[in-house]
Scaffold this active site. Structure first.
Site: not given
Length: 269
Positions: A60, A62, A220
């Site tokens: 999934r 972002d 990230r």
């Protein structure tokens, strides 16, 4: 023109390898009321096969994150011509989404649960001036970065760790236990991939990381912390203590989504 699939007949499991520019999407997973990669792709498949479809994605991503090797799986009528399906999907979903391949697979295959590892790339344009040609797929960092320091620091995240310091903790209903944030990182790599013949006044830096799975914002957060290391804000040797702290506040900044791409997903041979 291909034959219309038999909607009441047998079905088979299909695997699609999908690429997408995440700039115009509110993430990958289907979400009512907003434009997502899975929402657009599923609607296009349903248009072609003339029935609702349900797909599972390998990861999934972002909002703003890109995909090159995202994998989705689901059941379609067995009579579907996959060559024709791929061609029609690429017309319907272009230019933001491309189906790179389509294949029938074993009925037990699941894009998410059959995956053994995920591989992400993150790219940084390190220069005092922006590069409009790279703006949609890189993070522009103006501070000069010490690549040697980022490489040294990245080595510390390899192995199995609790990555609570590098993940956004999930919201858990009262009375239920928090899910584990332990993940196994298989490899990391920093490289300078600047084309010496392209001119310009900066460097294109690439970070690659492979793990059995990732938690929310893990890549990230790791990249943001490693950039702080490269900028001299965090010493390379502090990363092990940041991991042990198991607090998001112990780590550095969170890198923006623009530079991140789900590059490849690995499955058993």
């Amino acid at each position: 023109m291909s034959a219309t699939p038999d909607l009441a007949g047998p079905v088979g499991r299909v695997k699609l390898v999908v690429a997408y520019d995440g700039s115009g999407f509110h993430g990958f997973a289907a979400n009512d009321g907003v434009r997502t990669v899975m929402g657009v792709l599923s609607a296009a498949v349903a248009t072609v096969v003339r029935q609702p479809v349900t797909f599972t994605g390998a990861g999934r991503t972002d909002a703003g994150v890109h995909g090159w090797g995202q994998v989705v799986s689901g059941d379609l009528p067995a009579g579907v011509d996959l060559v024709d399906l791929q061609r029609r999907l690429n017309k319907l979903c272009a230019p933001d989404i491309a189906v790179r391949s389509a294949a029938w697979v074993d009925d037990q295959f699941n894009a998410r649960f059959s995956a053994q590892w995920r591989h992400y790339r993150y790219e940084i344009w390190n220069s005092p001036t922006p590069n409009p040609m790279l703006a949609s797929r890189t993070w522009w960092v103006t501070t000069p970065l010490a690549l040697w320091a980022m490489r040294e620091a990245a080595d510390a995240v390899i192995g199995e760790h609790d990555f609570a310091s590098f993940c956004r903790r999930p919201k858990v209903p009262a009375g239920e236990p928090e899910p584990s944030l332990t993940r196994r990182v298989l490899s990391t790599r920093w490289s300078d991939v600047t084309d010496p013949g392209a001119g310009g006044d900066g460097r294109l830096l690439r970070f690659e990381i492979r793990a059995n799975a990732f938690c929310h914002q893990m890549v990230r957060s790791i990249v943001g912390t490693l950039v702080d290391v490269g900028a001299g804000k965090i010493a390379p040797g502090r990363v092990p203590s940041i991991l042990r702290a198991q607090r998001r506040q112990a780590a550095g900044q969170v890198a923006p989504p623009t530079g991140l791409t789900l590059w490849e997903v690995g499955y058993p041979d």
